[in-house]
Design a protein around this motif. Structure first.
Motif, PDB file in Angstrom:
ATOM      1  N   THR A   1       0.866  -1.208   0.286  1.00 51.47           N
ATOM      2  CA  THR A   1       0.007   0.131   0.056  1.00 51.47           C
ATOM      3  C   THR A   1       0.664   1.162   0.244  1.00 51.47           C
ATOM      4  N   ASP A   2       0.434   2.480   0.009  1.00 49.26           N
ATOM      5  CA  ASP A   2       1.278   3.649   0.280  1.00 49.26           C
ATOM      6  C   ASP A   2       0.356   4.454   1.219  1.00 49.26           C
ATOM      7  N   ASP A   3       0.966   5.811   1.388  1.00 47.50           N
ATOM      8  CA  ASP A   3       0.443   6.561   2.535  1.00 47.50           C
ATOM      9  C   ASP A   3      -0.813   7.529   1.961  1.00 47.50           C
ATOM     10  N   ASP A   4      -1.309   7.437   0.921  1.00 50.86           N
ATOM     11  CA  ASP A   4      -2.530   8.021   0.477  1.00 50.86           C
ATOM     12  C   ASP A   4      -3.683   8.051   1.332  1.00 50.86           C
ATOM     13  N   GLU A   5      -4.790   9.158   1.489  1.00 45.65           N
ATOM     14  CA  GLU A   5      -5.740   8.790   2.563  1.00 45.65           C
ATOM     15  C   GLU A   5      -6.851   7.725   2.047  1.00 45.65           C
ATOM     16  N   VAL A   6      -7.500   7.052   2.939  1.00 47.48           N
ATOM     17  CA  VAL A   6      -8.393   6.087   2.468  1.00 47.48           C
ATOM     18  C   VAL A   6      -9.668   6.777   2.074  1.00 47.48           C
ATOM     19  N   ASN A   7     -10.275   6.570   1.014  1.00 46.35           N
ATOM     20  CA  ASN A   7     -11.831   7.062   0.986  1.00 46.35           C
ATOM     21  C   ASN A   7     -12.460   6.655  -0.233  1.00 46.35           C
ATOM     22  N   ASP A   8     -13.803   6.917  -0.378  1.00 44.43           N
ATOM     23  CA  ASP A   8     -14.321   6.029  -1.243  1.00 44.43           C
ATOM     24  C   ASP A   8     -14.260   6.371  -2.736  1.00 44.43           C
ATOM     25  N   ILE A   9     -14.566   5.758  -3.722  1.00 49.12           N
ATOM     26  CA  ILE A   9     -14.011   5.999  -5.199  1.00 49.12           C
ATOM     27  C   ILE A   9     -14.694   7.399  -5.757  1.00 49.12           C
ATOM     28  N   THR A  10     -15.782   7.564  -5.194  1.00 52.44           N
ATOM     29  CA  THR A  10     -16.489   8.763  -5.764  1.00 52.44           C
ATOM     30  C   THR A  10     -15.592  10.349  -5.552  1.00 52.44           C
ATOM     31  N   ARG A  11     -15.286  10.076  -4.233  1.00 48.81           N
ATOM     32  CA  ARG A  11     -14.489  11.314  -3.561  1.00 48.81           C
ATOM     33  C   ARG A  11     -13.119  11.524  -4.156  1.00 48.81           C
ATOM     34  N   PHE A  12     -12.579  10.038  -4.507  1.00 50.20           N
ATOM     35  CA  PHE A  12     -11.447   9.964  -5.102  1.00 50.20           C
ATOM     36  C   PHE A  12     -11.325  10.728  -6.408  1.00 50.20           C
ATOM     37  N   CYS A  13     -12.141  10.222  -7.191  1.00 53.25           N
ATOM     38  CA  CYS A  13     -12.483  10.931  -8.567  1.00 53.25           C
ATOM     39  C   CYS A  13     -12.721  12.444  -8.440  1.00 53.25           C
ATOM     40  N   GLU A  14     -13.319  13.045  -7.365  1.00 54.48           N
ATOM     41  CA  GLU A  14     -13.582  14.449  -7.463  1.00 54.48           C
ATOM     42  C   GLU A  14     -12.057  15.128  -7.003  1.00 54.48           C
ATOM     43  N   ARG A  15     -11.498  14.384  -6.102  1.00 58.65           N
ATOM     44  CA  ARG A  15      -9.999  15.043  -6.021  1.00 58.65           C
ATOM     45  C   ARG A  15      -9.022  14.815  -7.139  1.00 58.65           C
ATOM     46  N   ILE A  16      -9.510  13.801  -7.776  1.00 56.54           N
ATOM     47  CA  ILE A  16      -8.196  13.788  -9.114  1.00 56.54           C
ATOM     48  C   ILE A  16      -8.570  14.609 -10.363  1.00 56.54           C
ATOM     49  N   THR A  17      -9.695  15.210 -10.058  1.00 55.36           N
ATOM     50  CA  THR A  17     -10.253  16.028 -11.388  1.00 55.36           C
ATOM     51  C   THR A  17     -10.670  17.540 -10.755  1.00 55.36           C
ATOM     52  N   LYS A  18     -10.132  17.736  -9.560  1.00 57.39           N
ATOM     53  CA  LYS A  18     -10.470  19.024  -9.119  1.00 57.39           C
ATOM     54  C   LYS A  18      -9.527  20.477  -9.687  1.00 57.39           C
ATOM     55  N   ASP A  19     -10.058  21.484 -10.070  1.00 55.47           N
ATOM     56  CA  ASP A  19      -9.410  22.293 -10.717  1.00 55.47           C
ATOM     57  C   ASP A  19      -8.932  22.133 -11.950  1.00 55.47           C
ATOM     58  N   SER A  20     -10.068  21.378 -12.816  1.00 58.23           N
ATOM     59  CA  SER A  20      -9.642  21.200 -14.221  1.00 58.23           C
ATOM     60  C   SER A  20     -11.044  21.569 -14.858  1.00 58.23           C
ATOM     61  N   ASP A  21     -11.000  21.392 -16.316  1.00 60.60           N
ATOM     62  CA  ASP A  21     -12.052  21.646 -17.084  1.00 60.60           C
ATOM     63  C   ASP A  21     -13.106  20.491 -17.054  1.00 60.60           C
ATOM     64  N   CYS A  22     -12.533  19.256 -16.399  1.00 62.47           N
ATOM     65  CA  CYS A  22     -13.558  18.082 -16.399  1.00 62.47           C
ATOM     66  C   CYS A  22     -13.668  17.564 -14.862  1.00 62.47           C
ATOM     67  N   TYR A  23     -14.004  18.602 -14.188  1.00 61.69           N
ATOM     68  CA  TYR A  23     -14.088  18.446 -12.705  1.00 61.69           C
ATOM     69  C   TYR A  23     -15.487  17.549 -12.649  1.00 61.69           C
ATOM     70  N   ILE A  24     -15.238  16.189 -12.223  1.00 62.89           N
ATOM     71  CA  ILE A  24     -16.379  15.400 -12.040  1.00 62.89           C
ATOM     72  C   ILE A  24     -16.767  15.451 -10.495  1.00 62.89           C
ATOM     73  N   LYS A  25     -17.892  15.870 -10.159  1.00 63.43           N
ATOM     74  CA  LYS A  25     -18.386  15.785  -8.745  1.00 63.43           C
ATOM     75  C   LYS A  25     -19.191  14.413  -8.447  1.00 63.43           C
ATOM     76  N   ARG A  26     -19.271  14.152  -7.268  1.00 63.11           N
ATOM     77  CA  ARG A  26     -20.291  13.148  -6.963  1.00 63.11           C
ATOM     78  C   ARG A  26     -21.625  13.582  -6.566  1.00 63.11           C
ATOM     79  N   SER A  27     -22.656  12.713  -6.735  1.00 64.59           N
ATOM     80  CA  SER A  27     -23.923  13.242  -6.743  1.00 64.59           C
ATOM     81  C   SER A  27     -24.498  13.623  -5.184  1.00 64.59           C
ATOM     82  N   SER A  28     -25.447  14.338  -5.140  1.00 68.60           N
ATOM     83  CA  SER A  28     -25.760  14.914  -3.941  1.00 68.60           C
ATOM     84  C   SER A  28     -26.679  13.578  -3.224  1.00 68.60           C
ATOM     85  N   TRP A  29     -27.232  12.958  -4.096  1.00 63.38           N
ATOM     86  CA  TRP A  29     -28.137  11.785  -3.797  1.00 63.38           C
ATOM     87  C   TRP A  29     -27.482  10.418  -3.862  1.00 63.38           C
TER      88      TRP A  29
END
Length: 386
Positions: free
Chosen positions: A277-305
Motif C-alpha cells: 500500500t502507500d500513504d495516501d488517504e483512504v476514501n471512497d471511489i467517488t470522492r477520489f474521482c472528485e479529488r483527481i479532477t479538481k481544478d480542471s475543465d473536467c471536474y467530476i463531482k459525486r451526486s448529492s443523492w
C-alpha cells in the motif's frame, strides 16, 4: 528521483520484466533504470509500446540498459531467449479484465497459462528469483457467506486468507484467474532448477487497486462514465465504503524491493504473499474521482443523492440477468465491469496492514501522497479532454 541501494554488488542483476509495455510494467522499467544493483534490463511483451512519455520517462526508449523482446508467453519456445542467463523475473504480464460476462478462456490463457509457462521457463533457464504481481483482490470476499460487502481493517497477510470457494471472490473471474496464478508461483518456491544445484525462490506481491499514469481500466473508466453523466458520478452504494488504493509508482517500487530482498535475505519472504500500500488517504471511489479532477475543465463531482446499497445490488442483479438472457439470443452485449462486483466493491471497507512489506522488504513509498495525486491528475485530465 534517484536512489542508491546499499545492496549493490560487483555483478548487477539481469532483470526480465514481463508485461513491460503495460500499465505497471512501464513504471517498473522506469525504476529499474535508476537501480544501481541492475546491470541489464529485459522487457518482454507481446505488443510494443510506442509512447513512453505517458509515464514521464521518455528516456526508456533507446536506453542502452534496456533490451526489448516482442514475444507471446503462451509460446514457450519463442521466449527462451529473454529468460536465458536472467537472474530474476518480475512477472507483470496478464490480462486485467472485469468484463461482464467474463471471457473465461482469455483470462485462463493470459493469467494462468502464461504464469505456468513463466515458472517452467525459470526452471528450465535456471532463473533463481521470480516476483509475481498479484492483487489484494484475491482475498476479497464478503465477510459473511451470502453477504454483499467485505471489510478489511488493518489485517495482515496471515489473516487475509484466500477462499477455498473461488465463487466467493468479489471481483469475479479476474480475481479467480489471479488467485490461480498466484498459487502456481508460490507453490513453485523451492523447486529444483534444471542445473540440479539451485532452487527457485518466489514471492507474490499484492498491491491494492492501482491508479496513475497509464491506467485504462478501473479509475479511468469510472471517470469517463462520470463525464458521460454530465460530470457527475452517481453514488450507487448508499453513502459508500472506504477503499485503499495505491499509486502505481509505489507498487512498482514494491516489486523492486522484493527483487533485492530475494537476493539478500530470501529466507525472510520466499514463498509468501506480501501486501503493498502507500500513504495516501483512504476514501471512497467517488470522492477520489472528485479529488483527481479538481481544478480542471473536467471536474467530476459525486451526486448529492445516493441509492441505498440493497436497492443498488438488486438492480445490478437484474442488469446481469438481463444481459445473460439477451446474450443467449442476440449475443455481443458486454459491460466493462460486473455490476454486482462494482456495487459490492464501492460499498466495502478496505484498509490493509503492510507491516510485512515494511519489515521484510524495507519498503516505504517513494512517492508522497501529494506527488502521487499531482502526477495522476495530469494524466487523467488529459484522458478526459481527448
Amino acid at each position: 528521483m534517484k536512489w542508491v541501494s546499499s545492496m549493490a554488488r560487483n555483478r548487477g542483476d539481469v532483470v526480465l520484466v514481463t508485461g513491460a509495455c503495460g500499465f505497471l510494467g512501464q513504471h517498473v522499467l522506469k525504476q529499474l533504470q535508476q537501480d544501481v544493483t541492475v546491470s541489464e534490463i529485459r522487457g518482454l511483451d507481446k505488443v510494443p509500446l510506442e509512447d513512453y512519455s505517458i509515464i514521464g520517462c521518455s528516456e526508456i526508449e533507446g536506453s542502452a540498459k534496456i533490451q526489448f523482446f516482442i514475444n507471446d508467453l503462451l509460446n514457450i519456445e519463442d521466449c527462451r531467449g529473454p529468460f536465458r542467463n536472467a537472474d530474476v523475473v518480475i512477472h507483470c504480464a496478464g490480462l486485467v479484465s472485469y468484463d461482464f460476462p467474463p471471457n473465461y478462456e482469455e483470462l485462463q490463457k493470459n493469467n494462468v497459462d502464461v504464469t505456468e509457462n513463466v515458472v517452467k521457463l525459470c526452471i528450465d533457464q535456471n532463473v533463481q528469483r521470480l516476483i509475481y504481481c498479484s492483487t489484494t483482490e484475491v482475498t476479497l470476499r464478503s465477510y459473511i457467506k451470502g453477504g454483499i460487502v467485505a471489510m478489511v481493517i488493518y489485517e495482515k497477510e496471515s489473516k487475509l486468507r484466500t477462499p477455498d470457494d473461488e465463487s466467493r471472490l468479489m471481483m469475479g473471474a479476474y480475481a479467480v484467474s489471479k488467485l490461480r496464478a498466484e498459487k502456481i508461483v508460490l507453490e513453485a518456491n523451492g523447486e529444483l532448477l534444471s542445473n540440479e544445484t539451485d532452487k527457485l525462490k518466489t514471492v507474490s506481491i499484492r498491491p491494492t487497486l492501482l491508479y496513475g499514469e497509464g491506467d485504462t481500466k478501473f479509475i479511468s473508466r469510472i471517470l469517463k462514465y462520470g463525464k458521460l453523466c454530465g460530470n457527475s458520478l452517481p453514488r450507487l452504494a448508499g453513502k459508500g465504503g472506504k477503499q485503499q488504493m495505491t499509486y502505481v509508482g509505489n507498487a512498482a517500487w514494491g516489486l523492486v524491493c522484493a527483487k533485492n530482498t530475494l537476493r539478500e535475505r530470501p529466507q525472510s519472504i520466499a514463498g509468501l504473499p506480501i501486501t503493498i500500500t502507500d500513504d495516501d488517504e483512504v476514501n471512497d471511489i467517488t470522492r477520489f474521482c472528485e479529488r483527481i479532477t479538481k481544478d480542471s475543465d473536467c471536474y467530476i463531482k459525486r451526486s448529492s443523492w445516493c441509492i441505498p446499497l440493497p436497492v443498488s445490488y438488486l438492480l445490478a442483479l437484474v442488469v446481469e440477468l438481463t444481459v445473460s438472457v439477451s446474450n443467449k439470443f442476440i449475443g455481443g452485449l458486454v459491460y466493462p465491469i460486473s455490476p454486482t462486483s462494482l456495487i459490492a466493491y464501492v460499498g466495502s471497507v478496505f484498509l490493509y496492514d503492510r507491516s510485512r512489506a515494511s519489515i521484510h522488504l524495507d519498503y516505504t513509498p517513494i512517492y508522497s501522497p501529494d506527488d502521487s495525486i499531482n502526477l495522476s491528475k495530469k494524466y487523467y485530465q488529459r484522458c478526459l479532454t481527448h
